[in-house]
Design a protein around this motif. Sequence first.
Motif, PDB file in Angstrom:
ATOM      1  N   UNK A  62      91.219   5.283  69.867  1.00 50.02           N
ATOM      2  CA  UNK A  62      90.215   4.358  69.462  1.00 50.02           C
ATOM      3  C   UNK A  62      89.351   5.099  68.286  1.00 50.02           C
ATOM      4  N   UNK A  63      89.639   4.500  66.992  1.00 50.67           N
ATOM      5  CA  UNK A  63      88.768   5.143  65.780  1.00 50.67           C
ATOM      6  C   UNK A  63      87.585   4.874  65.725  1.00 50.67           C
ATOM      7  N   UNK A  64      86.352   5.491  65.094  1.00 47.83           N
ATOM      8  CA  UNK A  64      84.865   5.259  64.913  1.00 47.83           C
ATOM      9  C   UNK A  64      85.004   4.427  63.806  1.00 47.83           C
ATOM     10  N   UNK A  65      84.129   3.439  63.779  1.00 45.67           N
ATOM     11  CA  UNK A  65      84.107   2.460  62.825  1.00 45.67           C
ATOM     12  C   UNK A  65      83.634   3.496  61.206  1.00 45.67           C
ATOM     13  N   UNK A  66      84.337   3.077  60.230  1.00 43.77           N
ATOM     14  CA  UNK A  66      84.332   3.703  58.905  1.00 43.77           C
ATOM     15  C   UNK A  66      84.783   5.128  58.870  1.00 43.77           C
ATOM     16  N   UNK A  67      85.518   5.492  60.011  1.00 44.82           N
ATOM     17  CA  UNK A  67      86.165   6.937  59.855  1.00 44.82           C
ATOM     18  C   UNK A  67      84.875   7.909  59.745  1.00 44.82           C
ATOM     19  N   UNK A 183      88.273   4.196  81.427  1.00 41.27           N
ATOM     20  CA  UNK A 183      89.231   3.166  81.363  1.00 41.27           C
ATOM     21  C   UNK A 183      88.728   2.047  80.665  1.00 41.27           C
ATOM     22  N   UNK A 184      87.557   2.058  80.084  1.00 45.60           N
ATOM     23  CA  UNK A 184      86.908   0.996  79.124  1.00 45.60           C
ATOM     24  C   UNK A 184      86.967   1.347  77.679  1.00 45.60           C
ATOM     25  N   UNK A 185      87.126   0.421  76.781  1.00 42.58           N
ATOM     26  CA  UNK A 185      87.285   0.671  75.505  1.00 42.58           C
ATOM     27  C   UNK A 185      85.873   0.678  75.085  1.00 42.58           C
ATOM     28  N   UNK A 186      85.238   1.540  74.185  1.00 49.74           N
ATOM     29  CA  UNK A 186      84.001   1.726  73.816  1.00 49.74           C
ATOM     30  C   UNK A 186      83.733   0.451  72.569  1.00 49.74           C
ATOM     31  N   UNK A 187      82.462  -0.113  72.523  1.00 46.89           N
ATOM     32  CA  UNK A 187      82.229  -0.912  71.328  1.00 46.89           C
ATOM     33  C   UNK A 187      81.958  -0.034  70.311  1.00 46.89           C
ATOM     34  N   UNK A 188      82.005  -0.919  69.211  1.00 48.50           N
ATOM     35  CA  UNK A 188      81.507  -0.202  67.790  1.00 48.50           C
ATOM     36  C   UNK A 188      80.269   0.403  67.687  1.00 48.50           C
ATOM     37  N   UNK A 192      79.171   4.470  67.043  1.00 51.27           N
ATOM     38  CA  UNK A 192      78.460   4.897  66.106  1.00 51.27           C
ATOM     39  C   UNK A 192      77.041   5.821  66.622  1.00 51.27           C
ATOM     40  N   UNK A 193      76.557   5.298  67.995  1.00 51.40           N
ATOM     41  CA  UNK A 193      75.418   5.861  68.405  1.00 51.40           C
ATOM     42  C   UNK A 193      76.018   7.287  68.658  1.00 51.40           C
ATOM     43  N   UNK A 194      77.114   7.644  69.639  1.00 47.27           N
ATOM     44  CA  UNK A 194      77.665   8.783  69.772  1.00 47.27           C
ATOM     45  C   UNK A 194      77.889   9.689  68.441  1.00 47.27           C
ATOM     46  N   UNK A 195      78.357   8.971  67.443  1.00 40.43           N
ATOM     47  CA  UNK A 195      78.615   9.654  66.088  1.00 40.43           C
ATOM     48  C   UNK A 195      77.293  10.315  65.822  1.00 40.43           C
ATOM     49  N   UNK A 196      76.237   9.474  65.807  1.00 43.90           N
ATOM     50  CA  UNK A 196      75.022   9.807  65.280  1.00 43.90           C
ATOM     51  C   UNK A 196      74.376  11.219  66.027  1.00 43.90           C
ATOM     52  N   UNK A 197      74.565  11.210  67.367  1.00 40.30           N
ATOM     53  CA  UNK A 197      74.196  12.448  68.259  1.00 40.30           C
ATOM     54  C   UNK A 197      75.146  13.482  67.885  1.00 40.30           C
ATOM     55  N   UNK A 198      76.391  13.319  67.579  1.00 37.72           N
ATOM     56  CA  UNK A 198      77.382  14.379  67.211  1.00 37.72           C
ATOM     57  C   UNK A 198      76.912  14.897  65.945  1.00 37.72           C
ATOM     58  N   UNK A 199      76.678  14.317  64.954  1.00 38.56           N
ATOM     59  CA  UNK A 199      76.405  14.628  63.454  1.00 38.56           C
ATOM     60  C   UNK A 199      74.880  15.290  63.531  1.00 38.56           C
ATOM     61  N   UNK A 200      73.928  14.982  64.580  1.00 40.20           N
ATOM     62  CA  UNK A 200      72.586  15.465  64.576  1.00 40.20           C
ATOM     63  C   UNK A 200      72.473  16.716  65.501  1.00 40.20           C
ATOM     64  N   UNK A 201      73.226  16.975  66.456  1.00 44.66           N
ATOM     65  CA  UNK A 201      73.002  17.745  67.451  1.00 44.66           C
ATOM     66  C   UNK A 201      74.257  18.577  67.621  1.00 44.66           C
TER      67      UNK A 201
END
Length: 474
Positions: A62-67, A183-188, A192-201
């Motif tokens: 499952x790709x992250x929106x906008x890569x 087992x559940x496909x995450x929403x966009x 994006x929230x997970x990406x924010x925390x990854x990039x921040x911390x």
Amino acid sequence: MKQLTGVDEMFFSLEAPNSPMHITDIHIYDPSTAPEGRVTNEDVLKYISQRLDKLFMREKRVPVPMGLDYSYWVEDEAFDLDYHVRFTKLPKPGNWDQLVAKAGQIIETPLDISRPLWEIHVIEGLDKVEGFPKGCFAIVHKKHHGQFDGGSTTYLKSVMHTLEPEGVTDAEGDTAKQQKPSGRTPSASELLVQTYWNSLLKKPIDRLNFFYRTLPNASKALNAFIMDKIRTPSYARTRFSGTIPSPKRVFEAVTVSLKDIINMRKLVADSTVNDVVLTIFGGAIRKYLEHHQELPSKPLLGLIPISVRREEEIADGGNKIFSMVSDMHSEIADPLERMKKVHEATNYSKQFTEAIGGRNMTEMLEIAPMPIIDRGVKIALKTKMADYAQSLDSGVGISNVPGSRQPLYFCGAKQLRCFNWGFIMDGMGLLLVAGSYCDDLVLTAVSCPEMLPDPKFFKTCMQESVEALSQAKA
């Protein structure tokens, strides 16, 4: 959710119509050892369904929106086993050329990136394949390199097989564990929230840890890099160096006794099986290019993937690899002299790789920003950089895939041979693979018909190179 690494994601960036990024094994089995001497379609489906979780077979990407970040593995809620396992039969007479042609059709077709990234094709009717008993069947197992490298593929083979015809457990046993995705496909928005925390911390901390660990060896790595550039002469390009013209593939193979390989290894003190393999492949390329009046006087480089996977990571999937380059010395006609030079070259390449730090280079990709990796790869593909880049002039990749020394069984059918059929890509139009199984080593060549229009002749070149080295005197 389990996130992909930078190396994993790079193989999805490399995916292109002319170069799908899946790797493939072709297994040939004798069903006479199975219960009642046959294997039915139902047997195959049941057998695979019992191994789905350990084979990472329910996962989709499952790709992250906008890569903006690396993708995630999640369980496919709409998983359909019948889509991934397919059955076909060769028309009569069912010979080797028909098997290779059918496998080529299967392999040139890209995997559906929206589904779990694997297919198993069961091919019956191998009644006239020389060297195999009538009634054998083959399995063509495709899986994406973004999810599996050579080390994790070896684990897959062990889980796919048993050590006895009646075996119910895999060859590695039941102790291997893996991190199973949700087992559940995450929403966009969740991504994006997970990406924010990854990039921040997470990513900043990972980068600080990486530089803290690698900074003490930075001067050593820089010195090794400079010395390598001073040592390295210019290398020659070949017909395999440029952009791959089409997705079509050709394949041939030669089987050599491991006993003979060990005897060849004794020709040069402290040499390895890899040295022998590189010498044989170097001789085959020499014979082939010489025949076509294209043999360069300069040395040829081979790209060799090196596993940096730790033992405890064997069941984790993903990619833990670093690539080194080494001279094949195809400019040397004498096989013994070539092997001596190859041995010197591989020793140097290993020392250079250790100085640079193969695992460090792999981890550096894991913390690199995803948009930079993806955009850089896409630009290289679009501009056809392989047509003029000098990073891997010869266009040849070489891989060594260790296999089981014990007979393996699938649904009770004994595996007779395994052919490892990897991918080619822009800048690497010929892949040469050495794969062991029981007492044999199978040497395979994979290319596209535009670059290798005469694969049977290349097979002859491999056979002659094996014979020349086996007859050499120390």
